[in-house]
Design an enzyme around this catalytic site. Sequence first.
Site, PDB file in Angstrom:
ATOM      1  N   LYS A 128      13.330  -8.399   6.096  1.00 51.36           N
ATOM      2  CA  LYS A 128      12.700  -9.640   5.614  1.00 51.36           C
ATOM      3  C   LYS A 128      13.654 -10.495   4.772  1.00 51.36           C
ATOM      4  CE  LYS A 128      10.186  -7.373   1.788  1.00 51.36           C
ATOM      5  NZ  LYS A 128      11.361  -6.636   1.373  1.00 51.36           N
ATOM      6  N   ARG A 184      22.987   0.822   5.642  1.00 54.73           N
ATOM      7  CA  ARG A 184      23.214  -0.530   5.115  1.00 54.73           C
ATOM      8  C   ARG A 184      24.384  -0.542   4.116  1.00 54.73           C
ATOM      9  NH1 ARG A 184      18.255  -3.447   2.219  1.00 54.73           N
ATOM     10  NH2 ARG A 184      17.579  -3.869   4.319  1.00 54.73           N
ATOM     11  N   ARG A 240      24.190   0.864  -2.084  1.00 56.87           N
ATOM     12  CA  ARG A 240      23.519   0.839  -3.385  1.00 56.87           C
ATOM     13  C   ARG A 240      22.970   2.213  -3.755  1.00 56.87           C
ATOM     14  NH1 ARG A 240      19.794  -4.172  -2.159  1.00 56.87           N
ATOM     15  NH2 ARG A 240      18.213  -2.592  -2.549  1.00 56.87           N
ATOM     16  N   ARG A 243       4.198  -6.804  -4.823  1.00 60.18           N
ATOM     17  CA  ARG A 243       4.357  -5.467  -4.260  1.00 60.18           C
ATOM     18  C   ARG A 243       3.113  -4.625  -4.510  1.00 60.18           C
ATOM     19  NH1 ARG A 243      10.242  -5.479  -3.974  1.00 60.18           N
ATOM     20  NH2 ARG A 243      11.031  -3.581  -3.047  1.00 60.18           N
ATOM     21  N   ARG A 256      11.114   5.211  -2.143  1.00 59.68           N
ATOM     22  CA  ARG A 256      10.768   3.784  -1.980  1.00 59.68           C
ATOM     23  C   ARG A 256       9.751   3.591  -0.860  1.00 59.68           C
ATOM     24  NH1 ARG A 256      16.377   1.045  -1.125  1.00 59.68           N
ATOM     25  NH2 ARG A 256      15.230  -0.923  -1.114  1.00 59.68           N
TER      26      ARG A 256
HETATM   27  P1  AMP Z   1      14.262  -4.800  -3.284  1.00 59.11           P
HETATM   28  O1  AMP Z   1      15.645  -5.346  -3.299  1.00 59.11           O
HETATM   29  O2  AMP Z   1      13.207  -5.849  -3.063  1.00 59.11           O
HETATM   30  O3  AMP Z   1      14.091  -3.612  -2.376  1.00 59.11           O
HETATM   31  O4  AMP Z   1      13.976  -4.273  -4.772  1.00 59.11           O
HETATM   32  C1  AMP Z   1      14.783  -3.267  -5.372  1.00 59.11           C
HETATM   33  C2  AMP Z   1      14.021  -2.623  -6.519  1.00 59.11           C
HETATM   34  O5  AMP Z   1      13.671  -3.614  -7.501  1.00 59.11           O
HETATM   35  C3  AMP Z   1      12.692  -1.971  -6.144  1.00 59.11           C
HETATM   36  O6  AMP Z   1      12.852  -0.672  -5.628  1.00 59.11           O
HETATM   37  C4  AMP Z   1      11.960  -1.980  -7.483  1.00 59.11           C
HETATM   38  O7  AMP Z   1      12.462  -0.973  -8.337  1.00 59.11           O
HETATM   39  C5  AMP Z   1      12.394  -3.328  -8.070  1.00 59.11           C
HETATM   40  N1  AMP Z   1      11.462  -4.422  -7.700  1.00 59.11           N
HETATM   41  C6  AMP Z   1      11.719  -5.485  -6.884  1.00 59.11           C
HETATM   42  N2  AMP Z   1      10.642  -6.286  -6.785  1.00 59.11           N
HETATM   43  C7  AMP Z   1       9.680  -5.727  -7.546  1.00 59.11           C
HETATM   44  C8  AMP Z   1       8.326  -6.059  -7.832  1.00 59.11           C
HETATM   45  N3  AMP Z   1       7.735  -7.120  -7.287  1.00 59.11           N
HETATM   46  N4  AMP Z   1       7.643  -5.244  -8.665  1.00 59.11           N
HETATM   47  C9  AMP Z   1       8.206  -4.157  -9.218  1.00 59.11           C
HETATM   48  N5  AMP Z   1       9.465  -3.766  -8.982  1.00 59.11           N
HETATM   49  C10 AMP Z   1      10.205  -4.534  -8.149  1.00 59.11           C
END
Ligand code: AMP
Length: 222
Positions: A25, A135, A168, A100, A179
């Site tokens: 996405k 990735r 990462r 989320r 996750r």
């Molecule tokens: P992402 O890059 O969107 O996969 O986000 C990486 C990490 O950031 C996630 O695994 C969460 O720890 C944190 N994170 C990102 N967006 C949110 C959100 N809306 N609410 C809570 N934690 C978030």
Amino acid sequence: MRRKSQVTLGDKMNLIFLGAPGSGKGTVAKKVTEKFSIPQISTGDLLREELKKDSRLSWELKSYMDSGKLVPDSIIVPMLKVRLSKKDCEKGFILDGFPRTIAQAELLGKEGVKIEKAVLFDVPMKEVYDRIVNRRTCKSCGAVYNILTIPPKKEGVCDKCGGELYSREDQRPEVITKRLEVYAKETEPLIEYYREKKKLIKVDANQIPEKVLQATIEKLRE
Ligand code: AMP
């Protein structure tokens, strides 16, 4: 002035891009922002920017993010509000990674943020796991590669800027599993939430990125 390739979607287009980590996405959001001239707001990126600072907050964030847990709303929501108040969001935006949870979706409503469409990027769980494990991200410009399907020309080096590619901390197998569990428990209920509100658009994201982009644009225009 609007570039030739840019198109509009009406006066204001506030979009949510929903999908498991690794559903692609974020990659599609980057392309859609170019087409529709609205910014991509990735809460993961906002948090990773904060991580670069050596502050108490950054250490707290790191413990959540490196273990695949959600960051508390008390941290993420104020950050998002600041970002949404910027001028470039006036015509709309793509929220990538927020909401989320149902509670976060309801918070948007309470804050008066109207959402037009929630686009679900649908991919089987086994596929997203493989995508995340393979990735690699550029440390300098954030470009994303997959060592099997979209490899860089030279191993470990970004094609676009020559930056170093890395995996990462939250792309370790045990963290990916966590996750994906968090996604299934906390985030998946949002699919029904937006379907009931008649705002859900479903895109088959188990195909090459160009096709996913094309399908997304077609569905947004409908
Ligand atoms: P992402 O890059 O969107 O996969 O986000 C990486 C990490 O950031 C996630 O695994 C969460 O720890 C944190 N994170 C990102 N967006 C949110 C959100 N809306 N609410 C809570 N934690 C978030």
